[in-house]
Motif scaffolding. Structure first.
Motif, short mmCIF file in Angstrom:
data_model
loop_
_atom_site.label_atom_id
_atom_site.label_comp_id
_atom_site.label_asym_id
_atom_site.label_seq_id
_atom_site.Cartn_x
_atom_site.Cartn_y
_atom_site.Cartn_z
N LYS A 250 46.42 21.01 -23.12
CA LYS A 250 46.10 22.21 -23.90
C LYS A 250 44.59 22.34 -24.05
CE LYS A 250 50.26 22.28 -26.74
NZ LYS A 250 50.77 22.24 -28.12
N ILE A 251 44.12 23.58 -24.04
CA ILE A 251 42.69 23.83 -24.23
C ILE A 251 42.31 23.48 -25.66
CG2 ILE A 251 40.88 25.61 -24.28
CD1 ILE A 251 42.61 27.18 -22.24
N THR A 252 41.22 22.74 -25.82
CA THR A 252 40.69 22.50 -27.16
C THR A 252 39.58 23.51 -27.39
OG1 THR A 252 39.21 20.79 -26.34
CG2 THR A 252 41.29 20.04 -27.24
N ARG A 253 39.95 24.57 -28.09
CA ARG A 253 39.03 25.70 -28.31
C ARG A 253 37.74 25.26 -28.98
NH1 ARG A 253 42.34 30.93 -29.04
NH2 ARG A 253 44.40 30.27 -28.46
N LYS A 254 37.88 24.53 -30.07
CA LYS A 254 36.70 24.15 -30.86
C LYS A 254 35.72 23.33 -30.02
CE LYS A 254 35.35 22.19 -35.32
NZ LYS A 254 34.09 22.85 -35.26
N SER A 255 36.22 22.32 -29.32
CA SER A 255 35.34 21.49 -28.48
C SER A 255 34.71 22.31 -27.37
CB SER A 255 36.13 20.34 -27.87
OG SER A 255 36.64 19.50 -28.86
N THR A 256 35.48 23.22 -26.80
CA THR A 256 34.96 24.06 -25.72
C THR A 256 33.88 25.00 -26.24
OG1 THR A 256 37.05 23.93 -24.50
CG2 THR A 256 35.58 25.76 -23.96
N TYR B 116 41.78 31.15 -20.00
CA TYR B 116 40.96 31.91 -20.95
C TYR B 116 41.48 31.71 -22.36
CZ TYR B 116 44.78 35.26 -21.33
OH TYR B 116 45.99 35.84 -21.58
N PHE B 117 40.65 32.07 -23.32
CA PHE B 117 41.07 32.17 -24.72
C PHE B 117 40.08 33.06 -25.45
CE2 PHE B 117 38.27 28.45 -24.72
CZ PHE B 117 37.50 28.61 -25.86
N ILE B 118 40.52 33.54 -26.60
CA ILE B 118 39.65 34.31 -27.48
C ILE B 118 39.07 33.35 -28.50
CG2 ILE B 118 39.61 36.08 -29.31
CD1 ILE B 118 39.77 37.26 -26.50
N GLY B 119 37.77 33.44 -28.70
CA GLY B 119 37.10 32.58 -29.66
C GLY B 119 35.98 33.35 -30.34
N ARG B 120 35.08 32.62 -30.93
CA ARG B 120 34.00 33.23 -31.69
C ARG B 120 32.65 32.84 -31.10
NH1 ARG B 120 32.65 28.58 -33.28
NH2 ARG B 120 34.07 27.09 -34.16
N LEU B 121 31.68 33.68 -31.40
CA LEU B 121 30.28 33.37 -31.12
C LEU B 121 29.50 33.70 -32.38
CD1 LEU B 121 29.41 34.82 -27.57
CD2 LEU B 121 29.32 32.44 -28.28
N PRO B 122 28.50 32.91 -32.73
CA PRO B 122 27.69 33.24 -33.89
C PRO B 122 26.97 34.58 -33.68
CG PRO B 122 27.11 31.06 -33.02
CD PRO B 122 28.07 31.69 -32.07
N ASP B 123 26.83 35.34 -34.77
CA ASP B 123 26.15 36.63 -34.69
C ASP B 123 25.34 36.82 -35.96
OD1 ASP B 123 26.01 39.36 -33.26
OD2 ASP B 123 26.52 39.89 -35.32
N ASN B 124 24.09 37.25 -35.82
CA ASN B 124 23.20 37.42 -36.98
C ASN B 124 23.69 38.49 -37.94
OD1 ASN B 124 21.50 35.40 -36.10
ND2 ASN B 124 20.14 36.79 -35.01
N GLN B 125 24.26 39.57 -37.43
CA GLN B 125 24.71 40.66 -38.29
C GLN B 125 26.12 40.44 -38.85
OE1 GLN B 125 24.08 44.04 -35.63
NE2 GLN B 125 22.63 44.83 -37.15
N TRP C 264 54.30 36.39 -36.94
CA TRP C 264 53.26 35.39 -36.72
C TRP C 264 51.99 36.10 -36.28
CZ3 TRP C 264 50.88 33.35 -32.11
CH2 TRP C 264 50.18 32.15 -32.32
N LEU C 265 50.87 35.82 -36.96
CA LEU C 265 49.59 36.45 -36.63
C LEU C 265 48.68 35.52 -35.82
CD1 LEU C 265 48.89 38.17 -40.05
CD2 LEU C 265 49.83 39.20 -37.97
N GLY C 266 48.75 34.22 -36.10
CA GLY C 266 47.91 33.27 -35.38
C GLY C 266 47.73 32.00 -36.20
N ARG C 267 46.93 31.11 -35.68
CA ARG C 267 46.64 29.84 -36.35
C ARG C 267 45.44 30.02 -37.27
NH1 ARG C 267 49.82 25.78 -36.45
NH2 ARG C 267 48.16 24.29 -36.16
N ALA C 268 45.51 29.43 -38.45
CA ALA C 268 44.43 29.56 -39.44
C ALA C 268 43.11 29.03 -38.91
CB ALA C 268 44.81 28.84 -40.73
N ASP C 269 43.16 27.98 -38.09
CA ASP C 269 41.91 27.40 -37.58
C ASP C 269 41.30 28.21 -36.44
OD1 ASP C 269 44.23 26.54 -36.32
OD2 ASP C 269 43.57 24.49 -36.05
#
Length: 155
Positions: A135-141, A74-83, A37-42
């Motif tokens: 459960k943490i809602t990553r997207k909303s957070t 905590y959780f790992i998520g994304r942040l927008p990045d120009n590069q 298992w690698l992770g959730r697609a979303d």
């Protein structure tokens, strides 16, 4: 029971008893004796064309979080990045981060073998968004304007 992958790389389970295949949202690698298992697609982060699985990076930081002076959500998520399009970020719930804990986290991040999987920023948020079951809602957070970002720390 037969295991296969759909076009997204997600697990598909078929068996002769069920009329329809079970299509999951779990990204896996199928091996001879099962799958990894690698992770959730979303929760995939696309950083510079590299797919990074948030849950995998979280597993690399789990021991570090167990050794901190404070129990942080905590959780790992994304942040927008120009590069890169998106970059890997470590989201922590709270108003502040203990200085000694920050040092430990920086060391843990630096020890992640694959450089592209290392979080580049820590995002402190006063309160995460949660489901009714806790459960943490990553997207909303990550996306929601409701909870203000308290601080962004560059690693």
């Amino acid at each position: 029971v037969t295991l296969s992958l759909d076009s997204r790389g997600c697990l598909v389970v078929t068996d002769p008893i069920q009329p329809d295949a079970i299509i999951t949202n779990d990204v896996v690698q199928i091996h001879e004796n099962g799958f990894q298992w690698l992770g959730r697609a979303d929760n995939v982060i696309n950083s510079g064309g590299v797919k990074i699985y948030a849950e995998f990076v979280e597993s690399l930081l789990e021991v570090a979080f167990q050794n901190l002076s404070v129990r942080y959500n905590y959780f790992i998520g994304r942040l927008p990045d120009n590069q890169l399009g998106e970059l890997v970020a470590l989201y922590i719930e709270g108003h502040y981060l203990d200085l000694n804990d920050l040092i430990k986290l920086k060391e843990a991040v630096a020890s992640i073998p694959e450089k592209f999987q290392r979080p580049r920023k820590i995002v402190l948020i006063a309160s995460f968004q949660y489901t009714p079951t806790g459960k943490i809602t990553r997207k909303s957070t990550m996306d929601g304007p409701i909870m203000p970002v308290k601080q962004i720390i560059t690693l």
